[in-house]
Design a protein around this motif. Sequence first.
Motif, PDB file in Angstrom:
ATOM      1  N   ASN A 253      35.509  74.307 -14.740  1.00 39.66           N
ATOM      2  CA  ASN A 253      34.451  73.945 -13.791  1.00 39.66           C
ATOM      3  C   ASN A 253      34.408  72.438 -13.506  1.00 39.66           C
ATOM      4  N   LEU A 254      35.579  71.820 -13.447  1.00 42.84           N
ATOM      5  CA  LEU A 254      35.635  70.407 -13.063  1.00 42.84           C
ATOM      6  C   LEU A 254      35.583  70.290 -11.544  1.00 42.84           C
ATOM      7  N   PHE A 255      35.073  69.165 -11.067  1.00 47.29           N
ATOM      8  CA  PHE A 255      35.081  68.909  -9.630  1.00 47.29           C
ATOM      9  C   PHE A 255      36.475  68.434  -9.232  1.00 47.29           C
ATOM     10  N   PRO A 256      37.211  69.204  -8.412  1.00 47.99           N
ATOM     11  CA  PRO A 256      38.607  68.854  -8.128  1.00 47.99           C
ATOM     12  C   PRO A 256      38.771  67.567  -7.332  1.00 47.99           C
ATOM     13  N   HIS A 257      37.723  67.178  -6.584  1.00 47.38           N
ATOM     14  CA  HIS A 257      37.826  65.985  -5.731  1.00 47.38           C
ATOM     15  C   HIS A 257      37.397  64.712  -6.456  1.00 47.38           C
ATOM     16  N   LEU A 258      37.020  64.839  -7.726  1.00 51.37           N
ATOM     17  CA  LEU A 258      36.595  63.671  -8.495  1.00 51.37           C
ATOM     18  C   LEU A 258      37.595  63.385  -9.608  1.00 51.37           C
ATOM     19  N   SER A 259      37.760  62.117  -9.925  1.00 52.74           N
ATOM     20  CA  SER A 259      38.623  61.731 -11.038  1.00 52.74           C
ATOM     21  C   SER A 259      38.024  62.204 -12.358  1.00 52.74           C
ATOM     22  N   VAL A 260      38.819  62.123 -13.414  1.00 52.73           N
ATOM     23  CA  VAL A 260      38.330  62.465 -14.750  1.00 52.73           C
ATOM     24  C   VAL A 260      37.100  61.627 -15.084  1.00 52.73           C
ATOM     25  N   LEU A 261      37.169  60.332 -14.826  1.00 52.31           N
ATOM     26  CA  LEU A 261      36.046  59.452 -15.132  1.00 52.31           C
ATOM     27  C   LEU A 261      34.793  59.871 -14.382  1.00 52.31           C
ATOM     28  N   ARG A 262      34.931  60.160 -13.094  1.00 52.72           N
ATOM     29  CA  ARG A 262      33.770  60.553 -12.294  1.00 52.72           C
ATOM     30  C   ARG A 262      33.231  61.909 -12.738  1.00 52.72           C
ATOM     31  N   ASN A 263      34.095  62.820 -13.128  1.00 52.43           N
ATOM     32  CA  ASN A 263      33.628  64.101 -13.641  1.00 52.43           C
ATOM     33  C   ASN A 263      32.748  63.916 -14.871  1.00 52.43           C
ATOM     34  N   VAL A 264      33.129  62.964 -15.714  1.00 46.81           N
ATOM     35  CA  VAL A 264      32.412  62.779 -16.979  1.00 46.81           C
ATOM     36  C   VAL A 264      31.162  61.918 -16.810  1.00 46.81           C
TER      37      VAL A 264
ATOM     38  N   ASP B 184      41.690  57.886 -14.511  1.00 50.18           N
ATOM     39  CA  ASP B 184      41.819  57.873 -13.050  1.00 50.18           C
ATOM     40  C   ASP B 184      42.573  59.078 -12.497  1.00 50.18           C
ATOM     41  N   GLU B 185      42.980  59.985 -13.372  1.00 49.28           N
ATOM     42  CA  GLU B 185      43.674  61.187 -12.903  1.00 49.28           C
ATOM     43  C   GLU B 185      42.688  62.173 -12.287  1.00 49.28           C
ATOM     44  N   PHE B 186      43.217  63.073 -11.447  1.00 49.90           N
ATOM     45  CA  PHE B 186      42.415  64.141 -10.876  1.00 49.90           C
ATOM     46  C   PHE B 186      42.774  65.447 -11.578  1.00 49.90           C
ATOM     47  N   PRO B 187      41.839  66.412 -11.611  1.00 47.90           N
ATOM     48  CA  PRO B 187      42.093  67.654 -12.342  1.00 47.90           C
ATOM     49  C   PRO B 187      43.398  68.355 -11.988  1.00 47.90           C
ATOM     50  N   SER B 188      43.827  68.258 -10.751  1.00 49.73           N
ATOM     51  CA  SER B 188      45.053  68.950 -10.337  1.00 49.73           C
ATOM     52  C   SER B 188      46.286  68.432 -11.061  1.00 49.73           C
ATOM     53  N   ARG B 189      46.196  67.238 -11.640  1.00 47.26           N
ATOM     54  CA  ARG B 189      47.339  66.639 -12.334  1.00 47.26           C
ATOM     55  C   ARG B 189      47.256  66.822 -13.853  1.00 47.26           C
ATOM     56  N   LEU B 190      46.307  67.622 -14.304  1.00 48.28           N
ATOM     57  CA  LEU B 190      46.128  67.843 -15.735  1.00 48.28           C
ATOM     58  C   LEU B 190      46.566  69.247 -16.120  1.00 48.28           C
ATOM     59  N   SER B 191      46.999  69.411 -17.362  1.00 50.66           N
ATOM     60  CA  SER B 191      47.287  70.744 -17.882  1.00 50.66           C
ATOM     61  C   SER B 191      45.969  71.464 -18.162  1.00 50.66           C
ATOM     62  N   GLY B 192      46.033  72.767 -18.421  1.00 56.42           N
ATOM     63  CA  GLY B 192      44.828  73.514 -18.737  1.00 56.42           C
ATOM     64  C   GLY B 192      44.134  72.983 -19.975  1.00 56.42           C
ATOM     65  N   GLY B 193      44.922  72.633 -20.992  1.00 58.68           N
ATOM     66  CA  GLY B 193      44.335  72.089 -22.206  1.00 58.68           C
ATOM     67  C   GLY B 193      43.641  70.757 -21.964  1.00 58.68           C
ATOM     68  N   GLN B 194      44.251  69.922 -21.131  1.00 63.50           N
ATOM     69  CA  GLN B 194      43.633  68.642 -20.801  1.00 63.50           C
ATOM     70  C   GLN B 194      42.346  68.830 -20.008  1.00 63.50           C
ATOM     71  N   LYS B 195      42.346  69.780 -19.078  1.00 60.65           N
ATOM     72  CA  LYS B 195      41.120  70.065 -18.315  1.00 60.65           C
ATOM     73  C   LYS B 195      39.988  70.500 -19.234  1.00 60.65           C
ATOM     74  N   GLN B 196      40.319  71.350 -20.221  1.00 59.35           N
ATOM     75  CA  GLN B 196      39.276  71.811 -21.123  1.00 59.35           C
ATOM     76  C   GLN B 196      38.772  70.671 -21.993  1.00 59.35           C
ATOM     77  N   ARG B 197      39.663  69.758 -22.364  1.00 59.29           N
ATOM     78  CA  ARG B 197      39.225  68.604 -23.152  1.00 59.29           C
ATOM     79  C   ARG B 197      38.331  67.678 -22.330  1.00 59.29           C
ATOM     80  N   VAL B 198      38.604  67.554 -21.030  1.00 65.36           N
ATOM     81  CA  VAL B 198      37.705  66.795 -20.153  1.00 65.36           C
ATOM     82  C   VAL B 198      36.337  67.473 -20.109  1.00 65.36           C
TER      83      VAL B 198
END
Length: 279
Positions: free
Chosen positions: A125-136, A169-183
Amino acid sequence: MSESSTEKNAIMTLPIESVKPKSPGIPIVQYQDVTKTFGDLEVIKGIELDLYPGEKMALIGPSGSGKTTLGRMLMTLEEPTTGTILIDGEPLWQMKTSSGKLVRANEKHLRRMRQKIGMVFQHFNLFPHLSVLRNVTLAPISVLGLSQEEAYQRAVEMLSKVGLRDKLDEFPSRLSGGQKQRVAIARALVMQPKVMVFDEVTSALDPELVGEVLEVIKEIAFDSDMAMMLITHEMDFARDVADRVIFGAEGCIVEQGSPEDIFEQPKSERLLSFLKRFR
């Protein structure tokens, strides 16, 4: 396979032994005779359950046993049909009027109570248009009213804790599933909740990514005094992390106890049958 009526009755009547909490005192979460019905289907049947400050409690059981529904009611995503849920001694789904009468909670009350609880879902459930930092940082700024600098500092701390300091500064589309869950875990932790609910957080991951996420949660559990409700199908994980394990089936608590009690000395045929699937 359907169960016999005898086994179903056993599920309803098996006595629950008292288990000494890790942190004695007043429970931080209390389910008091809670039920939940969807149409004609009763998925939670009069649950009585306490979670204590600092306690790590694992909920295990077959699919459809009601584990996720318990978590969703705590997160105010599902309203109990009957019964009461208390957080820090305060009703979650009810509030007091000026005359002291309990009435159904309004949205303002629910928003305030939600700040005490964090939840990590099966899907990120991350926002795909926001960076990792902005999501958090989004929720700490918009919900808690933190400044951008304060939110940034918290975000960097939590992303470092889950091993993703270099992904700001990465976006969710550039992360693995495990990385997305860690975010998603960092996003929940940054709100500094009193209780964290982890709902089958590895179920949507490829098998090779499961370990990295479970290791992060283990480290957080061992390093934190935050209460945790761990809804999981990972039996080794529950054994390693939990102070107490709750085994449920068909909306009821069948057994609860220490990991040693549950995994090495199951008392009911229902639990014994369930555990055989993992041996």
